[in-house]
Design an enzyme around this catalytic site. Structure first.
Site, PDB file in Angstrom:
ATOM      1  N   ASN A 161      36.163  33.649  35.942  1.00 14.96           N
ATOM      2  CA  ASN A 161      36.219  35.109  36.018  1.00 14.96           C
ATOM      3  C   ASN A 161      37.572  35.596  35.519  1.00 14.96           C
ATOM      4  O   ASN A 161      38.559  34.864  35.574  1.00 14.96           O
ATOM      5  CB  ASN A 161      36.026  35.538  37.488  1.00 14.96           C
ATOM      6  CG  ASN A 161      36.026  37.046  37.649  1.00 14.96           C
ATOM      7  OD1 ASN A 161      35.407  37.774  36.862  1.00 14.96           O
ATOM      8  ND2 ASN A 161      36.726  37.537  38.665  1.00 14.96           N
ATOM      9  N   MET A 172      30.043  42.778  38.357  1.00 13.22           N
ATOM     10  CA  MET A 172      30.509  43.426  39.586  1.00 13.22           C
ATOM     11  C   MET A 172      29.795  42.961  40.861  1.00 13.22           C
ATOM     12  O   MET A 172      29.871  43.632  41.884  1.00 13.22           O
ATOM     13  CB  MET A 172      30.407  44.953  39.445  1.00 13.22           C
ATOM     14  CG  MET A 172      31.281  45.523  38.327  1.00 13.22           C
ATOM     15  SD  MET A 172      33.015  44.992  38.416  1.00 13.22           S
ATOM     16  CE  MET A 172      33.562  45.978  39.810  1.00 13.22           C
ATOM     17  N   LYS A 188      18.912  38.428  47.506  1.00 11.26           N
ATOM     18  CA  LYS A 188      19.878  37.925  46.528  1.00 11.26           C
ATOM     19  C   LYS A 188      19.545  36.502  46.089  1.00 11.26           C
ATOM     20  O   LYS A 188      19.768  36.126  44.939  1.00 11.26           O
ATOM     21  CB  LYS A 188      21.297  37.984  47.109  1.00 11.26           C
ATOM     22  CG  LYS A 188      22.358  37.804  46.038  1.00 11.26           C
ATOM     23  CD  LYS A 188      23.661  38.403  46.465  1.00 11.26           C
ATOM     24  CE  LYS A 188      24.720  38.233  45.402  1.00 11.26           C
ATOM     25  NZ  LYS A 188      26.006  38.764  45.825  1.00 11.26           N
ATOM     26  N   HIS A 241      40.297  38.709  36.187  1.00 11.61           N
ATOM     27  CA  HIS A 241      40.615  39.730  37.188  1.00 11.61           C
ATOM     28  C   HIS A 241      41.863  40.503  36.740  1.00 11.61           C
ATOM     29  O   HIS A 241      42.862  39.885  36.344  1.00 11.61           O
ATOM     30  CB  HIS A 241      40.870  39.047  38.538  1.00 11.61           C
ATOM     31  CG  HIS A 241      41.152  40.026  39.630  1.00 11.61           C
ATOM     32  ND1 HIS A 241      40.151  40.753  40.244  1.00 11.61           N
ATOM     33  CD2 HIS A 241      42.315  40.427  40.188  1.00 11.61           C
ATOM     34  CE1 HIS A 241      40.694  41.553  41.142  1.00 11.61           C
ATOM     35  NE2 HIS A 241      41.999  41.379  41.135  1.00 11.61           N
ATOM     36  N   SER A 273      33.851  45.341  27.230  1.00 10.87           N
ATOM     37  CA  SER A 273      34.862  45.096  26.192  1.00 10.87           C
ATOM     38  C   SER A 273      35.287  43.625  26.181  1.00 10.87           C
ATOM     39  O   SER A 273      35.508  43.041  25.120  1.00 10.87           O
ATOM     40  CB  SER A 273      36.065  46.019  26.359  1.00 10.87           C
ATOM     41  OG  SER A 273      36.817  45.695  27.508  1.00 10.87           O
ATOM     42  N   ASN A 274      35.385  43.020  27.365  1.00 17.26           N
ATOM     43  CA  ASN A 274      35.727  41.582  27.395  1.00 17.26           C
ATOM     44  C   ASN A 274      34.591  40.737  26.834  1.00 17.26           C
ATOM     45  O   ASN A 274      34.839  39.750  26.132  1.00 17.26           O
ATOM     46  CB  ASN A 274      36.073  41.136  28.820  1.00 17.26           C
ATOM     47  CG  ASN A 274      37.472  41.549  29.203  1.00 17.26           C
ATOM     48  OD1 ASN A 274      38.441  40.910  28.813  1.00 17.26           O
ATOM     49  ND2 ASN A 274      37.590  42.649  29.929  1.00 17.26           N
TER      50      ASN A 274
HETATM   51  C1  GRF Z   1      38.038  44.062  33.434  1.00 17.72           C
HETATM   52  O1  GRF Z   1      39.203  44.754  33.786  1.00 17.72           O
HETATM   53  C2  GRF Z   1      37.935  42.756  34.175  1.00 17.72           C
HETATM   54  O2  GRF Z   1      39.183  42.190  34.456  1.00 17.72           O
HETATM   55  C3  GRF Z   1      37.269  43.160  35.462  1.00 17.72           C
HETATM   56  O3  GRF Z   1      36.332  44.132  35.076  1.00 17.72           O
HETATM   57  C4  GRF Z   1      36.784  44.790  33.903  1.00 17.72           C
HETATM   58  C5  GRF Z   1      35.684  44.750  32.901  1.00 17.72           C
HETATM   59  O4  GRF Z   1      35.940  45.508  31.754  1.00 17.72           O
HETATM   60  N1  GRF Z   1      36.712  42.009  36.128  1.00 17.72           N
HETATM   61  P1  GRF Z   1      34.964  45.391  30.510  1.00 17.72           P
HETATM   62  O5  GRF Z   1      33.549  45.694  31.021  1.00 17.72           O
HETATM   63  O6  GRF Z   1      35.069  44.003  29.974  1.00 17.72           O
HETATM   64  O7  GRF Z   1      35.420  46.417  29.537  1.00 17.72           O
END
Ligand code: GRF
Length: 196
Positions: free
Chosen positions: A107, A90, A65, A109, A13-14
């Site tokens: 990033n 992640m 990695k 958070h 979503s972000n």
């Molecule tokens: C968000 O809450 C972000 O802060 C965290 O992971 C989540 C990702 O959500 N790092 P989305 O995949 O962007 O919906």
């Protein structure tokens, strides 16, 4: 023009709100691609719908990695990326990628760092019974959620909040804050750490 890449692992979503903001005519950057470390990530579907180029490969497809991150660096260099936006990526950024793009990875958070670091920040804040949490945009360093803070916004936790309503409030703030902070950073404006 600043060239951006976004990294995501899941829902995206972000990624989507960033992509929509960056695609606006007056945004001082271009979005070159989305990278996902999960071939099944829903973020890839969002990229397809938005017409954003995407790449996906997984750590387990590489011997280690360092070689996984070397493949990412190849992509970044080929597209002359200036700034990497992690949006629900992640994985911990390893030394290979970090040393090549030090100070160029940011990033988001879902907590007010330095409180509630780690992968379960919303749950952890809710379980702790605190009356406020929030969202932080920060540079990535070699620690986990320890890099220099660029901007923060508070989200109140009300007595009638559930984990679900809190999550929704946090994501809403993320979707406003991240594009705004990226625009300010690229535009050279000083981002304010606004805790209100
Ligand atoms: C968000 O809450 C972000 O802060 C965290 O992971 C989540 C990702 O959500 N790092 P989305 O995949 O962007 O919906």
């Amino acid at each position: 023009m600043t060239k951006l890449a976004i990294f995501a692992s899941g829902n995206g979503s972000n990624f989507e709100v960033l992509a929509r903001a960056i695609n606006q005519l007056d945004f001082p950057a271009t979005l070159e691609f989305l990278f996902c470390d999960k071939r099944e990530a829903y973020a890839l579907k969002r990229a397809e719908n938005l017409g954003v180029t995407s790449f996906a490969f997984e750590l387990k497809e590489f011997p280690d990695k360092a070689s996984y991150e070397a493949a990412i660096i190849k992509l970044l260099e080929r597209h002359e990326i200036d700034l990497i936006l992690l949006a629900g990526y992640m994985k911990i950024v390893g030394g290979t990628l970090l040393s090549r793009y030090d100070g160029k990875i940011i990033n988001i958070h879902p907590a007010l760092l330095p409180d509630f670091k780690g992968a379960h920040a919303i749950n952890d804040a809710f379980a702790a019974g605190v009356n406020q949490t929030g969202v932080t945009v920060h540079y990535v360093d070699s620690g986990v959620d320890t890099g220099q803070i660029i901007a923060q916004e508070v989200v109140a936790i009300k007595t009638n909040d559930t984990l679900e309503t809190l999550e929704a409030k946090i994501h809403q703030v993320e979707h406003q804050l991240y594009p705004k902070v990226v625009r300010n950073l690229i535009g050279g404006e000083k981002s304010e750490t606004c805790v209100n």
